[in-house]
Design an enzyme around this catalytic site. Structure first.
Site, short mmCIF file in Angstrom:
data_model
loop_
_atom_site.label_atom_id
_atom_site.label_comp_id
_atom_site.label_asym_id
_atom_site.label_seq_id
_atom_site.Cartn_x
_atom_site.Cartn_y
_atom_site.Cartn_z
N HIS A 1 0.81 -1.22 0.00
CA HIS A 1 0.00 0.00 0.00
C HIS A 1 0.85 1.27 0.00
O HIS A 1 1.84 1.37 0.70
CB HIS A 1 -0.90 -0.01 1.25
CG HIS A 1 -1.78 1.18 1.38
ND1 HIS A 1 -1.78 2.00 2.49
CD2 HIS A 1 -2.69 1.71 0.53
CE1 HIS A 1 -2.66 2.96 2.33
NE2 HIS A 1 -3.23 2.82 1.15
N GLU B 1 0.46 -0.66 -4.80
CA GLU B 1 -0.52 0.38 -5.08
C GLU B 1 0.19 1.72 -4.99
O GLU B 1 0.95 1.98 -4.05
CB GLU B 1 -1.66 0.31 -4.06
CG GLU B 1 -2.73 1.37 -4.26
CD GLU B 1 -2.78 2.38 -3.13
OE1 GLU B 1 -3.83 3.01 -2.96
OE2 GLU B 1 -1.77 2.56 -2.42
N ASP C 1 -0.37 6.03 -5.54
CA ASP C 1 -1.33 7.13 -5.61
C ASP C 1 -0.92 8.11 -6.70
O ASP C 1 0.26 8.49 -6.79
CB ASP C 1 -1.39 7.85 -4.27
CG ASP C 1 -1.76 6.91 -3.14
OD1 ASP C 1 -2.91 6.44 -3.13
OD2 ASP C 1 -0.90 6.63 -2.28
N HIS D 1 0.27 10.77 -1.88
CA HIS D 1 -0.99 10.57 -1.17
C HIS D 1 -1.41 11.82 -0.43
O HIS D 1 -2.50 12.34 -0.62
CB HIS D 1 -0.88 9.38 -0.20
CG HIS D 1 -2.18 8.95 0.37
ND1 HIS D 1 -2.88 9.70 1.31
CD2 HIS D 1 -2.94 7.85 0.14
CE1 HIS D 1 -4.00 9.07 1.62
NE2 HIS D 1 -4.06 7.94 0.93
N ASP E 1 -4.01 4.17 -7.78
CA ASP E 1 -5.11 4.78 -7.04
C ASP E 1 -5.20 6.23 -7.50
O ASP E 1 -4.41 7.08 -7.08
CB ASP E 1 -4.82 4.68 -5.54
CG ASP E 1 -5.96 5.21 -4.69
OD1 ASP E 1 -6.92 5.78 -5.25
OD2 ASP E 1 -5.89 5.08 -3.46
#
EC number: 4.6.1.-
Length: 275
Positions: free
Chosen positions: A5, A25, A27, A41, A85
């Site tokens: 993440h 993942e 961002d 993020h 994301d």
């Protein structure tokens, strides 16, 4: 799939793969012209994480390409799936199409290397707002118009806002995505909060039904051993986590080691796994 993440700096790719992730993942934020600008993020983010790591998107995509291109000195064989994301909150329903088009062009240039010996990982476009379904349309149209429609075989789709499943299905159809056409369905919440598995169970039921739209189901963002066990018992396909080693440890437990294994590049992430 163990999904690392919030991997937003290039050095973190190795960090998370070393801990056991076979997926990451990242961002993506956008500027006022709907152009992907940073892998970033920002606050708030998960508990016990630093929210401000970032790269310019072009630089991150080049680093990611190296990590997923066989023969490169930075190549990591285990890394087979990347979830972008997409922080589309500053886009409108009218600029989402443009954002998707520009992001596809950026991926084509910096990740897929113009379609010649680029990165091999599968890509998931994850969008938080179902009203931004045109991002997917713009992305798909850009690859088709550039003569690289073949790359869509490497691309999947996810709406991550925990919306009603039928509403998500409708948004996918509006974007031109058919049922089970590379559809990953996420469910989850920040690791700072608890969330029931009710919607996970609903999504798994959809995935396993004869008339569902979901190809794969993943749960985010968890790292407590008990929660990981519960998610695996719910039959998810992927778990997004800040601690990939925890997922590895649980998969090695007696009750799971014969039921699950880590996905490899030979496992098609768009295929429904028949249990």
């Amino acid at each position: 799939w163990i999904m690392g993440h919030m991997v937003n700096e290039i050095y973190q790719i190795d960090e998370f793969v070393d801990l056991g992730a076979n997926s990451i993942e990242t961002d993506i934020t956008f500027d006022d012209d709907a152009m992907a600008e940073y892998s970033y993020h920002g606050v708030p983010c998960d508990c016990m994480r630093w929210c401000h790591k970032w790269e310019y998107v072009n630089d991150f995509l080049e680093g990611l390409r190296r990590a997923t291109t066989p023969g490169d000195s930075k190549y990591r064989k285990q890394l087979i799936l990347v979830v972008f994301d997409l922080k589309t909150g500053d886009l409108s329903s009218s600029t989402a199409y443009k954002g998707g088009k520009l992001f596809a062009e950026k991926l084509l240039r910096y990740y897929w290397n113009g379609g010649s010996n680029g990165g091999r990982a599968y890509i998931i476009i994850s969008i938080p707002d179902i009203d931004h379904y045109a991002f997917i349309s713009g992305f798909r149209d850009a690859l088709k118009k550039s003569g690289h429609e073949d790359l869509l075989a490497k691309v999947g789709y996810d709406f991550s806002g925990n919306d009603d499943l039928n509403s998500i299905r409708g948004a996918l159809h509006k974007a031109g995505v058919k049922d089970r056409e590379h559809v990953w369905q996420s469910d989850g919440i920040t690791n700072c909060l608890l969330r029931s598995l009710d919607r996970v169970n609903e999504a798994v039921k959809n995935r396993d039904s004869s008339n569902g739209y979901i190809s794969k189901m993943y749960y985010w963002t968890i790292e407590k051993y008990a929660t990981v066990r519960d998610a695996l018992n719910a039959e998810v396909d992927g778990i997004m986590t800040n601690y990939p080693d925890v997922i590895v440890n649980v998969l090695n437990e007696d009750s799971f080691k014969n039921r699950f294994r880590m996905a490899t590049f030979d496992d098609n992430p768009w295929e429904l796994f028949k249990r």
